[in-house]
Scaffold this active site. Structure first.
Site, PDB file in Angstrom:
ATOM      1  N   HIS A 645      -0.882  -2.587  -4.311  1.00 54.05           N
ATOM      2  CA  HIS A 645       0.280  -1.872  -4.812  1.00 54.05           C
ATOM      3  C   HIS A 645       0.410  -2.941  -6.146  1.00 54.05           C
ATOM      4  CE1 HIS A 645       1.628   1.222  -1.615  1.00 54.05           C
ATOM      5  NE2 HIS A 645       1.507   1.740  -3.028  1.00 54.05           N
ATOM      6  N   ASN A 646      -0.900  -3.529  -6.695  1.00 55.37           N
ATOM      7  CA  ASN A 646      -0.483  -3.535  -7.744  1.00 55.37           C
ATOM      8  C   ASN A 646      -0.782  -2.968  -9.148  1.00 55.37           C
ATOM      9  OD1 ASN A 646      -3.859  -3.303  -7.122  1.00 55.37           O
ATOM     10  ND2 ASN A 646      -3.984  -5.333  -6.593  1.00 55.37           N
ATOM     11  N   SER A 647      -1.797  -4.552 -10.803  1.00 57.46           N
ATOM     12  CA  SER A 647      -1.937  -2.969 -11.765  1.00 57.46           C
ATOM     13  C   SER A 647      -2.985  -2.744 -11.316  1.00 57.46           C
ATOM     14  CB  SER A 647      -1.981  -4.522 -13.002  1.00 57.46           C
ATOM     15  OG  SER A 647      -3.183  -5.021 -12.960  1.00 57.46           O
ATOM     16  N   LEU A 648      -3.962  -3.067 -10.447  1.00 56.32           N
ATOM     17  CA  LEU A 648      -5.732  -2.242 -10.304  1.00 56.32           C
ATOM     18  C   LEU A 648      -5.080  -0.576  -9.578  1.00 56.32           C
ATOM     19  CD1 LEU A 648      -8.313  -2.657 -10.882  1.00 56.32           C
ATOM     20  CD2 LEU A 648      -8.433  -3.080  -8.530  1.00 56.32           C
ATOM     21  N   HIS A 649      -4.499  -0.602  -8.977  1.00 57.42           N
ATOM     22  CA  HIS A 649      -3.807   1.157  -8.358  1.00 57.42           C
ATOM     23  C   HIS A 649      -2.230   1.501  -9.870  1.00 57.42           C
ATOM     24  CE1 HIS A 649      -1.908   3.971  -5.972  1.00 57.42           C
ATOM     25  NE2 HIS A 649      -0.189   3.665  -6.566  1.00 57.42           N
ATOM     26  N   HIS A 685       4.396   3.742 -12.291  1.00 54.00           N
ATOM     27  CA  HIS A 685       5.373   3.411 -11.177  1.00 54.00           C
ATOM     28  C   HIS A 685       5.007   3.282  -9.671  1.00 54.00           C
ATOM     29  CE1 HIS A 685       1.811   4.585  -9.720  1.00 54.00           C
ATOM     30  NE2 HIS A 685       1.604   4.889  -8.334  1.00 54.00           N
ATOM     31  N   ASP A 686       4.731   1.983  -9.810  1.00 56.06           N
ATOM     32  CA  ASP A 686       4.657   1.540  -9.116  1.00 56.06           C
ATOM     33  C   ASP A 686       5.013  -0.293  -9.728  1.00 56.06           C
ATOM     34  OD1 ASP A 686       5.004   2.701  -6.822  1.00 56.06           O
ATOM     35  OD2 ASP A 686       2.605   2.466  -7.102  1.00 56.06           O
ATOM     36  N   ASP A 803      -1.780  10.135  -7.504  1.00 54.91           N
ATOM     37  CA  ASP A 803      -1.525   8.770  -6.542  1.00 54.91           C
ATOM     38  C   ASP A 803      -2.157   9.050  -5.165  1.00 54.91           C
ATOM     39  OD1 ASP A 803      -0.096   6.651  -5.720  1.00 54.91           O
ATOM     40  OD2 ASP A 803       1.850   7.657  -5.694  1.00 54.91           O
ATOM     41  N   GLN A 854      -6.882   7.845   9.449  1.00 57.05           N
ATOM     42  CA  GLN A 854      -7.510   8.570   8.094  1.00 57.05           C
ATOM     43  C   GLN A 854      -7.709  10.007   7.760  1.00 57.05           C
ATOM     44  OE1 GLN A 854      -7.298   6.603   4.411  1.00 57.05           O
ATOM     45  NE2 GLN A 854      -6.333   5.749   6.089  1.00 57.05           N
TER      46      GLN A 854
END
Length: 983
Positions: A645-649, A685-686, A803, A854
Site C-alpha cells: 500500500h504505497n504510491s505505486l499501488h 484512495h490509500d 483496486d 490466490q
C-alpha cells in the site's frame, strides 16, 4: 449585403426543389382499409398537416437500387431502428400499427414486420399501377409508403404520435404536396432526397424547437459497443446501429426516441425498420452549403445539451448547462447478450445452499427475447420474472386481450413451457389449462413468500447481498473442510470481504438476568486486562487533529520555474518514461518500470499524464502547477516503507481506472466532472495507509478506530487526509469550481473511496448485479443511468474493480504484486505476535499457503466481481476475464499436492505406524508373530519402525519453520507423531 445574398443563394442551393424525372416507376402504397373515402379524408386534411411522414424505399428483388443517394459517399449503409410504436394516451387517440409479414408479390420479397399489443391484424391493401416521374434517374424501383389513419393525423399533439412524426433515419415526403397528389397520377413528383439533406432539415427542426413537447422527455444516449456505433434511446430502449460511425451532429439529429414512439413512454412494443441506401454510378448529387450545415449542427448539439436530463446532481435534480454539471450527453448503457464461459459460484442452484423452500429461485433464465439465454441470480430480478410469467399466464387463462395502455409486451414464455403454443386460447377443461393454472399459483406463492422477507429499512439489493453471503459461507465451509490451510483462507475471506453487521436479538443482550454469566465475564475481564494493556496501541495525537498530515515542504512540493516537467516529475530517464506513459491506455502496463524511471514518483507522473491526455485540466479549470503541487504533496503522504500500500499501488489503480473509463461501452456516458472525480478518488484512495488492516486497528483500539467508530476506519482516514491536503497553500486544485460543483465532486469522491472498503465488497456486487439483471428482466436492456444513485454505483464498482485488478494483469505483474501483498501481511502478523494478539488469517509467515489462497481469492471474490462487470460492458472485458482464468489455472497448478511429493515414500509408512502403536493392533500383530514362531524377528521389526517414526517426526518438525507453500498441514501432523511413538 453580399453576405446576405450569399447565404440566400446557399440556402436555395440546399433546398430540395422538386425535379421532373423522365422514367416512371411502379409505386406501391400501403393504406389502411377504408377505400377511397378514407383516402379522401387524408387528402382533405393534408393541407393542415405540416409534419412529414416516413416512408420506406426498397430495392427490386434484393438488387442494389436506391431512390436516393448520399453525397460524398460511395459506401453501402444499412441502418436498423428498433423503436416503440403503439400504446397511446388514455383517450385512445390514434391506432397502433399492427401486422405480420406482408408479402406484396411472390416475386418481390419485401416485407414489413411489426408487432403490437393489439390483437387485430393490420388492414393494409395493395395499390398498383401508380407510377411517379423519376426524371434523370435511370432505374425503376418500387417503394412502400406508410400512411397513418386519419384519427392519428387529427391527434398529432397527443401521445400517439408514432408514424406521423419526422423520422430522421428514413426518407421523408414533402410536407405540403403529398396529400394533394393522387397516388394513381403519373405526373406526381418524387419527394425523396438524400440522407444528408434529410439530416439537414432534421437539424433545422431541432434548432427551431419543433416537437419540443416530445423531445423534452428524452435524453440522448450514445454508447458504442464492439465495432459498430450504437445509439440508444433512454426513454424507450430503441437502438440505432449504423455500419460506420457518423458525426455527432448527425447522430444527435437522428435521436429517434420521440420520432417513432409515443411521448408518454408507455409503449414497449417493438417495430423494426430496415433501410438500405446504395449509391449508383450515374446519379446526380444534390449539393448544399456546408456552412449552414455546420451552423445548424452546432445549434442542434447545443439544443440537445440543454434538453439533457441532469443526472449527476447531489439532489438528483436537473443539471445545468455547464459541462461540469451533471447533465451528461449520454446517460445509459446497452446490455448485451453474454457468451458461454465458466461461471462463478453465484450461478449455482439455490437449493444446494438454502434450506427454506421459500428462498429457492423459481426462474433461472430471463423471460425476454433479447436476453433469453442469460441467467438471473438476484432475488428481485427473479421476482420480476415470476410476476411477468404470472401476468402472461393470466392472459392465457382468461383469454383477456392485453390492453393497449400497457407498456409491457406480450410474452408467452410460461405458456410455451406448459406445452401450449404461444397465443393459443385455452379451455377450462383441458389438461394444459389446469397445469398452467397450477404453475401460476406456485409462481404467485413464491413471489409472496419472497416479498414477505423484505424488511422495510432495507433495499431490494440487500436481498441479493444476503443471498450471496449465504452462498459464500456455504462454499467456504466446504473449502475449509478440505484442509487446515483451507480453513485459514476461509477465515481470511470472511473477515476481510464480508461485512460484520449482524441482526442482534435484543432480549439476548440482557446479561444481567444471568448472575453466573456476569461473574464469569468479570473474571475473564480481570485476566485479560494485562494482555489488553500490552496489545493496546500507544497514545496518538489529539483526536481533534487529523493524524498523518505532514507540514508542507515548499522546496520539494512546489514548482517555481516557468517550465513544468513534461510528465510532472524531473527525471534523467525522461525518454524511457515517456515511452511507457504512451501506453497508459493499455491494460497491464509496466507500472514497476514507471516507478523506477520516475524516481519513485509514479503517482504524480501517471496522474498528470492522464489528466493532460483527457484534457481534464482544461475542462475542470485546474492550474497545471497547482495540480503538480498537490500530487507531489499527496505522494509524499503515501508510506514508502509499505511493501504494497504505497504510491505505486495508487498509480496502478489510477491507471487501471483510466483504462476502464475508456471502455467503448462507457464512451460518452460520464461527464468530465465524473471522470475527474473517479480518477481523483483512485489517486487518494490509500493515502497514509499504515500497512495494517481495518480489523487490526479495531482489535488494537487505535485512535483511528475510536475516531471513526470502527466503521471503514482506513477509508475515512484516507479521505480526511486528502481533503486536508487540499487546504495547503497552492494545492487546491478545485479552486476555480463553483460551490455546487465542488460539493458534487466531494460527495462523489467520498462515496467512491468508501466503496473501496473490502468489507463492502458483497454489497457492491449485489447492487450492481441487481441493477443489471432487473433491466434485463424488464425487457429494455438499457441502463438509463439518469440519477445519481445509478451513476455513482457504476463508478464505485469501476474503481473497486481497479483496486482488485492485480489478478487480471499479466502473470509476471500478478506474481510480483502477490509477493508484495503477502510480505505486508507477514509484517502485520509479526507485529501481532509481538503484541500477544491473535495472528490474523494469512498473516502468519510460518503457516501461509500462497498458491491456494490466490485460487480461493479468485474463485470467491475476484471472479464474481469481474464477471458482473463484464456483463455490464460486454464484450469489452472478455480479454480481462480470459487473463484472470489463465492466472487462476497457473496458481491451481502450483498448489502442492496433498501429501507433498517430497513425502510420498514416507506417508504410507507414517500412516501404517499410527495404527501400529494402537494397543489392539499391536497385540494382534504380536499374536500373529508368536503363532508363526518368529517372535524375535517381530520385536526387531517393531523397534526399527518406531525409530523411523521418531526420525520422520524430527525431520517434519525441523521443516516446519520455513515459510508458506502449503506446509502447515504436514507440519501440524508431524508434531503429534512423537507422542504416539512414545506410547
Amino acid at each position: 449585403m453580399i453576405a446576405t445574398l450569399f447565404i440566400i443563394f446557399a440556402f436555395i442551393r440546399a433546398f430540395p426543389w422538386s425535379r421532373k424525372r423522365g422514367r416512371p416507376a411502379l409505386a406501391l402504397t400501403l393504406m389502411p382499409e377504408g377505400g377511397e373515402d378514407h383516402r379522401g379524408d387524408l387528402n382533405q386534411k393534408g393541407e393542415n398537416n405540416n409534419r412529414p411522414r416516413p416512408s420506406i424505399s426498397l430495392a427490386n428483388n434484393g438488387e442494389a437500387m436506391a431512390p436516393r443517394t448520399r453525397r460524398k459517399s460511395s459506401k453501402f449503409h444499412e441502418v436498423t431502428f428498433s423503436g416503440s410504436v403503439g400504446g397511446g394516451d388514455s383517450d385512445g387517440g390514434g391506432e397502433a400499427i399492427n401486422g405480420g409479414n406482408l408479402d406484396v408479390s411472390p416475386s418481390k420479397r419485401h416485407s414489413l414486420s411489426t408487432t403490437t399489443s393489439n390483437s387485430s391484424s393490420a388492414p393494409y391493401r395493395y395499390l398498383s399501377g401508380s407510377s411517379r416521374s423519376r426524371g434523370s434517374r435511370g432505374d425503376c424501383h418500387e417503394y412502400y409508403q406508410l400512411q397513418q389513419h386519419s384519427s392519428s393525423l387529427s391527434n398529432g399533439n397527443r401521445g400517439n404520435r408514432g408514424l406521423s412524426q419526422r423520422s430522421d433515419t428514413m426518407a421523408t415526403e414533402a410536407e405540403g404536396e403529398e396529400f394533394d397528389v393522387d397516388p394513381m397520377d403519373e405526373d406526381d413528383e418524387d419527394q425523396t432526397y438524400d440522407r444528408e439533406t434529410e439530416e439537414f432539415y432534421s437539424n433545422i427542426q431541432d434548432a427551431a424547437g419543433t416537437g419540443s413537447s416530445s423531445r423534452s422527455k428524452r435524453s440522448s444516449l450514445f454508447s458504442r459497443s464492439d465495432s459498430s456505433a450504437t445509439t440508444t434511446s433512454s426513454s424507450g430502449g430503441g437502438t440505432f446501429t449504423g455500419g460506420k460511425r457518423r458525426s455527432a451532429a448527425s447522430i444527435l439529429s437522428s435521436s429517434m426516441c420521440s420520432d417513432l414512439m409515443t411521448s408518454d413512454r408507455r409503449s414497449s412494443t417493438a417495430t423494426e425498420y430496415s433501410v438500405k441506401s446504395v449509391t449508383t454510378g450515374n446519379t446526380s448529387q444534390r449539393r448544399s452549403s456546408g456552412r449552414i450545415r455546420r451552423y445548424v449542427s452546432r445549434m442542434t448539439i447545443a439544443g440537445a445539451r440543454r434538453r439533457t436530463t441532469g443526472s449527476f446532481d447531489v439532489e438528483n435534480g436537473q443539471g445545468a448547462r455547464s459541462p461540469l454539471e451533471g447533465g451528461s450527453p449520454s446517460a445509459g448503457l446497452v446490455l448485451q447478450n453474454l457468451p458461454q464461459r465458466r461461471e462463478s459460484f453465484l450461478y449455482r442452484s439455490d437449493s444446494d445452499f438454502e434450506m427454506s423452500p421459500k428462498s429457492m429461485s423459481r426462474n433461472s433464465s430471463i423471460a425476454s427475447e433479447s436476453h433469453g439465454e442469460d441467467l438471473i441470480v438476484t432475488p428481485f430480478a427473479q421476482i420480476l420474472a415470476s410476476l411477468r410469467s404470472v401476468r402472461n399466464n393470466l392472459l392465457s387463462l382468461t383469454n383477456v386481450p392485453a390492453s393497449n395502455k400497457s407498456r409491457r409486451p406480450n410474452q408467452s414464455s410460461s405458456a410455451s413451457r406448459s406445452g401450449n403454443p404461444p397465443g393459443a386460447p385455452l379451455s377450462q377443461g383441458e389438461e394444459a389449462y389446469t397445469r398452467l393454472a397450477t404453475d401460476t399459483i406456485e409462481e404467485l406463492d413464491w413471489c409472496l413468500d419472497q416479498l414477505e422477507t423484505i424488511q422495510t429499512h432495507r433495499s431490494v439489493s440487500d436481498m441479493a447481498s444476503l443471498k450471496f453471503k449465504r452462498m459464500l459461507n456455504k462454499e467456504l465451509s466446504h473449502f475449509s473442510e478440505s484442509s487446515r490451510s483451507g480453513n485459514q483462507i476461509s477465515e481470511y475471506i470472511c473477515s476481510t470481504f464480508l461485512d460484520k453487521q449482524q441482526e442482534f436479538d435484543l432480549p439476548s443482550l440482557r446479561v444481567e438476568d444471568n448472575p453466573e454469566l456476569v461473574a464469569a465475564n468479570a473474571a475473564a475481564g480481570q485476566q485479560s486486562a494485562g494482555q489488553y494493556a500490552r496489545s493496546r496501541s500507544p497514545r496518538g495525537p489529539p483526536m481533534s487533529q487529523i493524524s498523518g498530515v505532514k507540514r508542507p515542504l515548499s522546496h520539494t512540493n512546489s514548482f517555481t520555474g516557468e517550465r513544468l516537467p513534461t510528465f510532472g516529475v524531473e527525471t534523467p530517464r525522461e525518454n524511457e518514461l515517456g515511452t511507457l506513459l504512451g501506453e497508459l491506455d493499455t491494460w497491464g502496463i509496466q507500472i514497476f518500470s514507471i516507478g523506477e524511471f520516475s524516481v519513485n514518483r509514479p503517482l504524480t507522473c501517471v496522474a498528470y499524464t492522464i489528466f493532460q491526455s483527457r484534457e481534464l485540466l482544461t475542462s475542470l479549470m485546474i492550474p497545471p502547477k497547482t495540480f503538480l503541487n498537490f500530487m507531489s504533496t499527496l505522494e509524499d503522504h503515501y508510506v514508502k516503507d509499505n511493501p504494497f500500500h504505497n504510491s505505486l499501488h495508487a498509480a496502478d489503480v489510477t491507471q487501471s481506472t483510466n483504462v476502464l473509463l475508456n471502455t467503448p461501452a462507457l464512451e460518452g456516458v460520464f461527464t468530465p466532472l465524473e471522470v475527474g472525480g473517479a480518477l481523483f478518488a483512485a489517486c487518494i484512495h490509500d493515502v497514509d495507509h499504515p500497512g495494517l488492516t481495518n480489523q487490526f486497528l479495531v482489535n488494537s483500539s487505535s485512535e483511528l478506530a475510536l475516531m471513526y467508530n470502527d466503521e471503514s476506519v482506513l477509508e475515512n482516514h484516507h479521505l480526511a487526509v486528502a481533503f486536508k491536503l487540499l487546504q495547503n497553500q497552492g494545492c487546491d486544485i478545485f479552486c476555480n469550481m463553483q460551490k455546487k460543483q465542488r460539493q458534487t465532486l466531494r460527495k462523489m469522491v467520498i462515496d467512491i473511496v468508501l466503496s473501496t472498503d473490502m468489507s463492502k465488497h458483497m454489497s457492491l456486487l449485489a447492487d450492481l448485479k441487481t441493477m443489471v439483471e432487473t433491466k434485463k428482466v424488464a425487457g429494455s436492456g438499457v441502463l438509463l443511468l439518469d440519477n445519481y444513485t445509478d451513476r455513482i454505483q457504476v463508478l464505485e464498482n469501476l474503481v473497486h474493480c481497479a483496486d482488485l485488478s492485480n489478478p487480471t494483469k499479466p502473470l509476471p505483474l500478478y506474481k510480483r504484486w502477490v509477493a508484495l501483498l503477502m510480505e505486508e501481511f507477514f509484517l502485520q502478523g509479526d507485529k501481532e505476535r509481538e503484541s500477544g494478539m491473535d495472528i490474523s488469517p494469512m498473516c502468519d509467515r510460518h503457516n501461509a499457503t500462497i498458491e491456494k489462497s490466490q485460487v480461493g481469492f479468485i474463485d470467491y471474490i475476484v471472479h464474481p466481481l469481474w464477471e458482473t462487470w463484464a456483463d455490464l460492458v460486454h464484450p469489452d472485458a472478455q480479454d480481462i476475464l480470459d487473463t484472470l482464468e489463465e492466472n487462476r489455472d497457473y496458481y491451481q497448478s502450483m498448489i502442492p499436492p496433498s501429501p507433498p511429493p517430497s513425502g510420498v515414500d514416507e506417508n504410507p509408512q507414517e500412516d501404517r505406524i499410527r495404527f501400529q502403536v494402537t494397543l489392539e493392533e499391536s497385540d494382534q500383530e504380536n499374536l500373529a508373530e508368536l503363532e508363526e514362531g518368529d517372535e524375535s524377528g517381530g520385536e526387531s521389526t517393531t523397534t526399527g519402525t518406531t525409530g523411523t517414526t521418531a526420525a520422520s517426526a524430527l525431520s517434519g518438525a525441523g521443516g516446519g519453520g520455513g515459510g508458506g507453500g502449503g506446509m502447515a498441514p504436514r507440519t501440524g501432523g508431524c508434531q503429534n507423531q512423537p507422542q504416539h511413538g512414545g506410547m
